[in-house]
Design an enzyme around this catalytic site. Structure first.
Site, mmCIF file in Angstrom:
data_model
loop_
_atom_site.group_PDB
_atom_site.id
_atom_site.type_symbol
_atom_site.label_atom_id
_atom_site.label_comp_id
_atom_site.label_asym_id
_atom_site.label_seq_id
_atom_site.Cartn_x
_atom_site.Cartn_y
_atom_site.Cartn_z
ATOM 1 N N GLY A 1 0.815 -1.207 0.000
ATOM 2 C CA GLY A 1 0.000 0.000 0.000
ATOM 3 C C GLY A 1 0.846 1.253 0.000
ATOM 4 N N ASP B 1 -1.902 -5.779 0.189
ATOM 5 C CA ASP B 1 -2.119 -4.879 1.322
ATOM 6 C C ASP B 1 -3.461 -4.152 1.175
ATOM 7 O OD1 ASP B 1 -1.898 -3.080 3.380
ATOM 8 O OD2 ASP B 1 -0.028 -2.165 2.697
ATOM 9 N N CYS C 1 1.791 5.082 8.196
ATOM 10 C CA CYS C 1 2.798 4.092 7.819
ATOM 11 C C CYS C 1 3.265 3.367 9.075
ATOM 12 C CB CYS C 1 3.972 4.777 7.126
ATOM 13 S SG CYS C 1 5.363 3.681 6.809
ATOM 14 N N GLY C 2 3.532 2.076 8.948
ATOM 15 C CA GLY C 2 3.924 1.282 10.103
ATOM 16 C C GLY C 2 5.196 1.737 10.781
ATOM 17 N N ASN D 1 10.885 -7.227 6.100
ATOM 18 C CA ASN D 1 12.314 -6.922 6.097
ATOM 19 C C ASN D 1 12.478 -5.505 5.544
ATOM 20 O OD1 ASN D 1 14.122 -9.994 5.778
ATOM 21 N ND2 ASN D 1 11.959 -9.829 6.260
ATOM 22 N N SER D 2 12.081 -4.538 6.315
ATOM 23 C CA SER D 2 11.768 -3.210 5.805
ATOM 24 C C SER D 2 12.983 -2.371 5.416
ATOM 25 C CB SER D 2 10.968 -2.439 6.857
ATOM 26 O OG SER D 2 10.713 -1.125 6.429
ATOM 27 N N PRO D 3 12.882 -1.637 4.302
ATOM 28 C CA PRO D 3 13.905 -0.636 3.975
ATOM 29 C C PRO D 3 13.890 0.544 4.936
ATOM 30 C CG PRO D 3 12.680 -1.279 2.010
ATOM 31 C CD PRO D 3 11.933 -1.818 3.190
ATOM 32 N N THR E 1 9.131 -4.688 1.563
ATOM 33 C CA THR E 1 7.977 -3.935 1.091
ATOM 34 C C THR E 1 8.288 -3.068 -0.122
ATOM 35 O OG1 THR E 1 8.556 -2.397 2.868
ATOM 36 C CG2 THR E 1 6.634 -3.817 3.219
#
Length: 500
Positions: free
Chosen positions: A70, A152, A190-191, A349-351, A419
């Site tokens: 998303g 998402d 945003c998370g 595994n977020s940037p 993501t």
């Protein structure tokens, strides 16, 4: 042509890919080495090239999925232009991207099969039975590029009915797995940003049921629901949960609220009053009209969120953390598995994480705990290139390299995704090309940095006419018009320069 168009509808895809995910989940339960992976893709072409590359390098698409973010829809696909990840983009853009991704994946099937049929025709024309049998075997055992998409749905873009309607559109477009989060729709963040606001469990579970109803109504009986909790980083709620008796799910949600004991005589107009163990408590209300949770309750709230979700129709969990730390994740999963032994996670595994800095700090701290000499390192500047070739830097890189395998084994992570990777790769490759092409290198910047690498690495889209479907079109022209067909792939097609 029928073989090149195996999937007639998005529902065909959703049913097919749901089966893949269910089998993969069972395989993971038997052995956590069977974890799955995906990369977020913001355009059909990006998803197509990813799956073509996976087939080229690994020979199979097994346990490799697509992720639809998303965040990237908001940043790259909204008619409003670039937007933050706050559910402000058009909800219809999400099912539209699912349909686009599968359109490109089906075209990848048609292209590859078309080339195999051409090989078969050429071998038969030449009387080469061995090559003909090889081509026929490849056709008979062809593996589709169509794989599961975890899509998402944000916080549902509204109430439970809105969630249900959007879920139907996403499933009809081909999504077999929907990821939904427990934030409020109208305050969604945003998370990895501040200001996140969660909803009471019953409100969230209504949306989980809405997603399940959408799957069942459309005949996707084994559709997958991924419930994401943002409670670890969310310290706010808009609502006080309804509680009918002590200890119920509403009471448990309210027990985390930051409250102060009051005298009824000092109660103010508009106060919300809770009765806890015979005491009258007033939840602290912020100027924003939101209520805050007590500090340090995030992990407990995450565990409760996850257990409750799995008990009410969810299949997989997503715990959004602030850093990639295996033991932090495992500490919550261990508690969840005390109640639901086969609980499994999807993990970002977020940037948004600085992976280099986080893992160097983890190694540094582990060395300190072990009594190892760290005098040669400054913890405050571990991101420095000066540490790239050091023992600490190498150990940190080793931990990053094995993070997915280690977390799958220790922390119950069934699916690892990134993501926003193709957002970043597009920016990086464009920066490199612009620097060279508009600089001293000129055209060599493109030839050396792009085309020569495409040729030598066997990147299929170096023949961009073929990739865009020109050969498929030529085949169709020949079917339709025979010798009268005006085909594009003749001797003067410059794509022939890449034949070798």
């Amino acid at each position: 042509m029928q073989l090149q168009n195996r999937f007639n509808t998005g529902l065909d895809i959703a049913k097919y890919t749901a089966g893949i995910m269910r089998r993969d989940m069972a395989a993971y339960d038997a052995d956590p080495a069977n974890y799955t992976q995906s990369l977020g893709c913001w355009h059909g072409f990006i998803g197509q090239q990813k799956m073509i590359a996976i087939k080229k390098h690994f020979g199979t698409t097994k346990r490799k999925y697509l992720y639809l973010s998303g965040w990237m829809v908001a940043a790259l696909r909204s008619d409003f232009g670039p937007l933050p990840d706050q559910s402000m983009h058009e909800k219809t853009s999400v099912p539209a991207l699912i349909e686009e991704l599968y359109t490109f994946l089906k075209q990848a099937d048609a292209r590859e099969l078309g080339m195999l049929f051409r090989d078969l025709d050429a071998a038969r024309a030449a009387g080469d039975e061995v090559k003909a049998q090889k081509a026929q075997h490849a056709i008979d055992n062809f593996e589709t590029h169509v794989v599961p998409i975890i899509a998402d749905i944000d916080a549902g873009f509204g109430n439970a009915e809105a969630t249900y309607l959007l879920a139907k559109k996403m499933i009809e477009a081909g999504a077999c797995a929907l990821q939904i989060e427990n934030q409020v729709s109208d305050e969604k963040q945003c998370g990895h940003q501040d200001g996140k606001v969660t909803v009471p469990h019953e409100d969230f579970l209504a949306k989980v049921r809405a997603c399940r109803y959408a799957f069942l109504e459309l005949g996707v009986d084994d559709g997958i629901i991924v419930t994401r909790t943002d409670s670890l980083g969310a310290g706010l709620t808009k609502q006080i949960a309804v509680s009918k008796e002590p200890g119920d799910i509403g009471d448990q949600y309210n027990s985390f609220l930051d409250c102060e004991e009051i005298d009824p005589a000092t109660a103010k107009n508009g106060d919300v009053i809770l009765n806890r163990d015979g005491k009258l408590l007033r939840p602290k209300r912020l100027p924003s009209n939101l209520f805050q949770f007590r500090e340090g309750t995030g992990a407990d709230r995450c565990v409760l969120d996850c257990i409750t979700s799995l008990q009410n129709g969810a299949d997989l969990l997503w715990i959004e953390t602030e850093k990639p730390h295996i033991e932090q994740i495992a500490s919550m999963v261990d508690r969840i598995r005390e109640v639901i032994p086969n609980a499994k996670l999807v993990y970002n595994n977020s940037p948004s994480f600085n992976w280099t800095l986080n893992f160097r700090q983890q190694v540094y701290d582990a060395w300190v705990d072990a009594g190892k000499d760290v005098s040669g390192y400054d913890r405050a500047r571990l991101m420095s290139v000066d540490y790239d070739a050091t023992d600490l830097g190498r150990e940190a890189d080793d931990r990053i390299r094995t993070f997915q395998k280690d977390a799958a084994a220790r922390a119950g992570i069934f699916h690892h995704l990134i993501t926003l990777p193709t957002y970043h790769t597009a920016a990086l490759s464009t920066d490199n090309l612009a620097k060279d092409y508009f600089g001293e290198a000129g055209m060599l910047g493109y030839v050396e940095g792009v085309q020569r690498k495409e040729i030598r690495q066997g990147i299929a889209c170096v023949k961009h006419q073929n990739m865009s479907g020109s050969d498929i079109g030529d085949d169709h022209k020949e079917y339709f018009a025979g010798e009268a067909a005006l085909k594009a792939g003749g001797a003067h097609n410059t794509m022939n320069q890449f034949a070798a």
